[in-house]
Scaffold this motif. Structure first.
Motif, PDB file in Angstrom:
ATOM      1  N   ALA A 268       0.846  -1.058  -0.077  1.00  0.00           N
ATOM      2  CA  ALA A 268      -0.010  -0.261  -0.029  1.00  0.00           C
ATOM      3  C   ALA A 268       0.759   1.241  -0.007  1.00  0.00           C
ATOM      4  N   THR A 269       0.541   2.281  -0.785  1.00  0.00           N
ATOM      5  CA  THR A 269       1.183   3.634  -0.694  1.00  0.00           C
ATOM      6  C   THR A 269       0.365   4.788   0.015  1.00  0.00           C
ATOM      7  N   TRP A 270      -0.717   4.549   0.288  1.00  0.00           N
ATOM      8  CA  TRP A 270      -1.573   5.386   1.094  1.00  0.00           C
ATOM      9  C   TRP A 270      -2.311   4.500   2.261  1.00  0.00           C
ATOM     10  N   TRP A 271      -2.441   5.142   3.251  1.00  0.00           N
ATOM     11  CA  TRP A 271      -3.273   4.825   4.355  1.00  0.00           C
ATOM     12  C   TRP A 271      -4.277   5.841   4.474  1.00  0.00           C
ATOM     13  N   ILE A 272      -5.525   5.442   4.332  1.00  0.00           N
ATOM     14  CA  ILE A 272      -6.798   6.467   4.501  1.00  0.00           C
ATOM     15  C   ILE A 272      -7.552   6.022   5.601  1.00  0.00           C
ATOM     16  N   ASP A 273      -7.369   6.948   6.847  1.00  0.00           N
ATOM     17  CA  ASP A 273      -8.082   6.638   8.150  1.00  0.00           C
ATOM     18  C   ASP A 273      -9.632   6.916   7.808  1.00  0.00           C
TER      19      ASP A 273
END
Length: 297
Positions: A268-273
């Motif tokens: 993954a390149t982004w973690w979206i909370d």
């Protein structure tokens, strides 16, 4: 070999403003930037037939993101996700171009077919409601949008969208706006239509099959299998490709860091909370959570 960035140092962290008034959302975007987040995202719904979840007001995502762009300087801005098939392509193109220029090129377009519980589909004659029709309209609209970035005069003929001449004299700040289509991931039977759509653009918002937003979130194991599949099927390009992970970081910084490392190591390149429970999540809670910032890796 296609570049699917796997190093933890490349992981970015975004935060969704799931609830709150327009003023609270804009304040939340400012706090996200001030507290180390890399992105602020709103969401796109009009009138949801969803029981308790529909108890609050919905807001126009482009208006919110325009206000957020005006009070931030660094963070990426977008919505999780834009329901493209219920929007007219030329209006979407103008709205996206406006936010892109207002933010100095910090805008991204996570896109999907929309949810069938939105009355903006089901209560309006002529709107595409069948999944296949919504998917085809999504492809038409994205194709129209990309043509608009050329700055040339163009016409368009698709399966559901046909227009005469249009011209947008200015291109996006970076030449194009990154598009992240939603795609369903199933390691045993990869659904090629949605996956192939994502491969044509700059990233993917993966979902697995589930009955709720949380059930549909991919696990790190899902992300690892998807990242390997993406690398294999993008072998002819070296352009970077974003893989978006949606989850909920633990309040304990050490545990949150472990969660983020697992997602980053998987590809993954982004973690979206992403916090959606209307019974526990309030605008005030979101503000306090954003002020904690993402984990240090």
């Amino acid at each position: 070999m296609s570049e699917v960035r796997r190093s933890v140092c490349h992981m970015k962290f975004g935060f969704i403003g799931s609830y709150g008034s327009p003023a609270q959302q804009v304040r939340l975007a400012r706090e996200c930037e001030a507290n180390g987040w890399d992105g602020f995202f709103t969401w796109d719904g009009v009138s949801l037939d969803a029981g308790e979840f529909d108890a609050g007001a919905t807001w126009d995502p482009f208006a919110l993101l325009g206000a957020a762009a005006a009070v931030t300087e660094r963070i990426t801005l977008g919505a999780m996700v834009f329901a493209v098939p219920r929007r007219r392509p030329w209006e979407l193109a103008q709205q996206a171009l406006t936010i892109d220029h207002l933010s100095g090129g910090r805008f991204v377009l996570p896109v999907g077919v929309g949810v069938p519980i939105d009355r903006a589909f089901t209560s309006v004659a002529g709107q595409p409601t069948a999944l296949r029709d919504r998917a085809e309209t999504l492809d038409d609209t994205l194709g129209w949008l990309e043509r608009s970035w050329s700055t040339d005069v163009f016409d368009f003929e698709g399966q559901h969208v046909t227009t005469g001449d249009f011209q947008f004299p200015l291109a996006p700040v970076g030449g194009r706006i990154p598009v992240w289509p939603v795609a369903v991931w199933d390691a045993q039977r990869p659904p090629r239509r949605s996956l192939d759509r994502a491969l044509r653009w700059e990233g993917i918002v993966p979902q697995v099959r589930g009955d709720s937003p949380e059930d549909a979130e991919a696990s790190p194991d899902d992300i690892a299998a998807l990242a390997a599949w993406v690398a294999e099927h993008r072998a002819e390009t070296d352009e970077p490709f974003d893989i978006i992970f949606q989850g909920r970081l633990d309040a304990d910084p050490a545990i949150a860091a472990e969660q983020a490392r697992a997602a980053a190591d998987a590809g993954a390149t982004w973690w979206i909370d992403s916090w959606w429970d209307p019974g526990t999540v309030t605008p005030e809670w979101l503000l306090e959570r954003a002020r904690q910032g993402p984990p240090a890796l």
